[in-house]
Design an enzyme around this catalytic site. Structure first.
Site, short mmCIF file in Angstrom:
data_model
loop_
_atom_site.label_atom_id
_atom_site.label_comp_id
_atom_site.label_asym_id
_atom_site.label_seq_id
_atom_site.Cartn_x
_atom_site.Cartn_y
_atom_site.Cartn_z
N ASP A 49 0.76 -1.39 0.07
CA ASP A 49 -0.05 0.18 -0.05
C ASP A 49 1.12 1.33 -0.10
O ASP A 49 1.61 1.45 0.93
CB ASP A 49 -0.95 -0.05 1.13
CG ASP A 49 -2.19 0.79 0.99
OD1 ASP A 49 -1.98 1.78 0.48
OD2 ASP A 49 -3.13 0.40 1.59
N THR A 90 -6.74 3.64 -2.45
CA THR A 90 -6.58 2.20 -2.13
C THR A 90 -7.65 1.19 -2.52
O THR A 90 -7.30 0.41 -3.28
CB THR A 90 -6.42 2.29 -0.46
OG1 THR A 90 -5.44 3.02 0.15
CG2 THR A 90 -6.26 0.87 -0.04
N ASN A 111 -12.21 5.29 -1.87
CA ASN A 111 -12.51 4.44 -0.49
C ASN A 111 -13.75 4.59 -0.26
O ASN A 111 -14.51 3.84 0.32
CB ASN A 111 -11.56 4.93 0.29
CG ASN A 111 -9.90 4.46 -0.05
OD1 ASN A 111 -9.83 3.45 -0.46
ND2 ASN A 111 -9.09 5.40 0.63
N ARG A 175 -10.79 -3.26 2.97
CA ARG A 175 -10.82 -3.07 1.62
C ARG A 175 -9.51 -3.76 0.96
O ARG A 175 -9.73 -4.29 -0.52
CB ARG A 175 -10.85 -1.67 1.25
CG ARG A 175 -9.79 -0.65 1.64
CD ARG A 175 -10.24 0.67 1.48
NE ARG A 175 -9.12 1.70 2.14
CZ ARG A 175 -9.15 2.23 3.18
NH1 ARG A 175 -10.01 1.84 4.15
NH2 ARG A 175 -8.16 2.95 3.57
N ASP A 310 1.24 2.32 4.18
CA ASP A 310 0.19 3.64 3.75
C ASP A 310 0.23 4.08 5.23
O ASP A 310 0.42 5.69 4.92
CB ASP A 310 -0.78 2.96 3.51
CG ASP A 310 -1.91 3.93 2.95
OD1 ASP A 310 -1.67 4.83 1.98
OD2 ASP A 310 -2.69 4.36 3.85
N HIS A 314 1.56 8.19 5.04
CA HIS A 314 0.53 9.49 5.39
C HIS A 314 1.09 10.16 6.61
O HIS A 314 1.03 11.38 6.53
CB HIS A 314 -0.75 8.93 5.76
CG HIS A 314 -1.65 8.55 4.51
ND1 HIS A 314 -1.88 9.53 3.50
CD2 HIS A 314 -2.14 7.57 3.96
CE1 HIS A 314 -2.81 9.01 2.71
NE2 HIS A 314 -2.91 7.67 2.85
N ASP A 357 -1.29 -0.39 -4.89
CA ASP A 357 -2.50 0.19 -5.27
C ASP A 357 -2.41 1.78 -5.54
O ASP A 357 -3.35 2.00 -6.37
CB ASP A 357 -3.62 0.05 -4.02
CG ASP A 357 -2.75 0.77 -2.79
OD1 ASP A 357 -1.43 0.98 -2.98
OD2 ASP A 357 -3.67 0.74 -1.60
N HIS A 358 -1.48 2.50 -5.01
CA HIS A 358 -1.26 3.73 -5.84
C HIS A 358 0.15 3.99 -5.00
O HIS A 358 0.89 3.42 -4.37
CB HIS A 358 -2.31 4.65 -5.17
CG HIS A 358 -2.49 4.57 -3.59
ND1 HIS A 358 -1.46 5.24 -2.56
CD2 HIS A 358 -3.26 4.11 -2.86
CE1 HIS A 358 -1.86 4.91 -1.28
NE2 HIS A 358 -3.03 3.99 -1.65
N HIS A 491 -2.29 11.08 -1.37
CA HIS A 491 -2.56 10.71 -2.72
C HIS A 491 -3.68 10.91 -3.34
O HIS A 491 -4.45 11.37 -2.75
CB HIS A 491 -1.71 9.21 -2.93
CG HIS A 491 -2.55 8.37 -2.05
ND1 HIS A 491 -3.89 7.69 -2.19
CD2 HIS A 491 -2.30 8.00 -0.74
CE1 HIS A 491 -4.37 7.17 -1.19
NE2 HIS A 491 -3.34 7.43 -0.30
#
Length: 551
Positions: A49, A90, A111, A175, A310, A314, A357-358, A491
């Site tokens: 992630d 995500t 999301n 998710r 992730d 962040h 995922d990104h 993102h």
């Protein structure tokens, strides 16, 4: 007479040569197919992630030989893999990887998204018809893949094996587990921060298996909390990162990170440490052992998402010591995981792919510190100012309902029945928003093909637009501007720093190598389908990456 005879003789030779050529053509050896279709015993999909592509090489010299380096050196790296839609989040990324499709088709546009009909937010995996399994009742477990409109490669494997091949999804995030595992999965497990349990929902089962129940009793987060979070190596060696203490990294950005106070109190805090990835991969190994994944000739699929990258990204940003340390620790976790696969499934018997995922933008404070342009905008500020403008200009009160996912949602009850046409309101809104700091452009999503935009932006907005779930306007920000706060980062935009992701295949059926040819996230699922000789997911828009195989 002799001339006629010679002509007839020549014609007969010509006829014989044609006949021989036809005979050779029809009797040429036909490629023989094996008695059985060859497939790996296990496919392991790993999504890291928020992993930027350049993390493969930024920390390369510090990685060991058995993790990321093993993937790159033994596997095939698709170096220029891009996300073909926007916004880049995500849930969307996980869905796109496993469906080979885009939000316009698979329906997972963020999301969360705003439902203009019910005037409510919708969470990507929410499902009020199911309840938590593996813990006390909680909304954390009311989840399923029902909002995803297409099949996944994992669904197609279940169909191709007449539901004999097992599919299991594992991630700290619901998710990150549910959407890759698909509709027909045997199980999906995610982490409940309130209890420290790995849970699922009644969509999959009525009670968790004993191996999950026993694992939950151990409360392993406490073990990691007791160790605190120190850097893996002397902090002075983290020369690829900024200084440890930066105001734009947010609270508690100094090593060591003291975690012991969370023991038996705050199980959710494990997410924002590298130990969350360790927990995830440990559970993945336990799933392989307990569910006998990869132990027969029917292909199984384990979908794993490492989410702590992730959370750390962040909070602290791509240039933090925290982020570098997280990847160095993840590298060691991957080495342990690959060694376990070698031992339990057998080297050469499994195929693994790693992607993201990104990716992520640099922290604006870091950019400004180094004289680079960046900034932030606020959804709340956008709605407030746009409503004030439209009210003053057209006397329409609170016609803007939501700014979300770079999209503006209008109240259609008011725009459809008001004295001013919706087209006029949209046109005025576009011109007003274009004057906002950080705004590069604003377009009517339903008419994006008519907008004066670079083709890549048109394509990505179009691919991200779902007529039932998306908003009315889409705003494009200047590079390294995003919707967020002054600390940390995020993102979601079309730019390469958010859309350029790693993609490496390794193991059964994969030849070592690399390509710089442009491929897309949507190509992963059809590549797996080609490798496994099964049908691609039913919303696929991507193409197989033919460079990776031995065939």
């Amino acid at each position: 007479m002799k001339k006629i005879s010679y002509l007839l003789f020549s014609l007969s030779l010509f006829s014989i040569s044609i006949a021989n050529a036809q005979t050779k053509k029809t009797t040429a050896p036909v490629k023989a197919f094996p008695a059985e279709v060859a497939r790996p015993k296990l496919v392991v999909g790993i999504v890291v992630d928020q992993m930027r592509w350049d993390y493969l090489y930024r920390f390369y010299n510090r990685y060991g030989n058995g993790g990321f380096k093993r993937l790159i050196n033994e596997g095939f790296s698709v170096e220029n893999t891009l996300i073909p839609y926007t916004p880049t989040y995500t849930a969307v990324g996980h869905t796109t990887i496993y469906t080979g499709s885009v939000p316009a088709v698979h329906g997972i546009i963020g999301n969360d998204w705003y439902d203009s009909e019910t005037k409510k937010n919708v969470y990507c995996t929410e499902d009020s018809t199911v309840v938590t399994v593996g813990s006390s009742p909680s909304s954390e477990g009311n989840m399923s893949p029902k909002n995803m409109l297409t099949t996944t490669i994992t669904d197609e494997l279940r169909l191709a094996t007449n539901f004999k091949g097992k599919v299991i999804g594992i991630s700290l995030k619901d998710r990150g587990s549910i959407l890759p595992a698909g509709h027909a999965a045997n199980a999906a497990y995610w982490y409940q921060g309130s209890t420290g349990n790995w849970i699922t929902s009644t969509y999959y089962m009525n009670e968790v298996p004993m191996w999950i129940a026993d694992y939950n009793k151990m409360k392993l987060a406490n073990k990691f909390y007791a160790k605190n979070w120190e850097t893996l190596y002397p902090i002075s060696t983290y020369t690829s990162s900024t200084a440890d203490e930066k105001a734009y990294e947010g609270k508690n950005s100094t090593f060591p990170h003291l975690l012991a106070q969370n023991i038996d109190k705050n199980f959710d805090a494990i997410r924002s440490t590298p130990y969350g990835n360790t927990l995830t991969l440990d559970l993945a190994k336990l799933a392989i052992l307990s569910e006998d994944l990869g132990q027969d000739n029917i292909t199984d699929f384990l979908a794993v998402s490492c989410s702590s990258t992730d959370y750390v990204g962040h909070a602290y940003g791509p240039n933090s010591i925290e982020l570098e340390d997280t990847y160095l620790r993840l590298d060691k976790d991957f080495e342990d995981f690959f060694n376990y696969l070698d031992k339990k499934v057998g080297k050469g018997n499994y195929t693994v792919f790693l992607s993201a995922d990104h990716a992520v933008a640099h922290v604006p404070g870091f950019m400004k510190e180094n004289k680079l342009p960046a900034g932030v905008v606020s959804d709340r500020d956008i709605v407030f100012k746009l409503n004030a403008f439209l009210n003053e200009k057209f006397k329409v009160n609170n016609v803007v309902l939501k700014s979300m996912n770079n999209q503006i949602h209008f109240d259609h009850d008011k725009t459809d029945n008001g004295s001013v046409s919706f087209d006029v309101i949209k046109a005025a809104s576009i011109e007003f928003l274009k004057r906002f700091d950080g705004f590069a452009n604003v377009v009517d999503i339903s008419r994006v093909s008519l907008a004066t935009l670079p083709e890549v932006q048109k394509k990505m907005i179009t691919n991200g637009y779902n007529a039932r779930r998306s908003g009315d306007l889409y705003y494009i920000l200047n590079p390294n501007w995003f919707n967020g706060s002054s600390t940390g980062t995020t993102h979601g935009n079309w730019n390469p720093y958010d859309a350029h992701i790693p993609l490496v295949f390794m193991g059964w059926g994969i030849k070592p190598g690399a390509t710089n040819k442009t491929h897309y996230m949507t190509d992963i699922a059809p590549t797996l389908a080609a490798l496994l000789h099964i049908q691609m997911p039913n919303g696929t828009v991507g193409e197989p990456i033919t460079e990776i195989t031995n065939k």
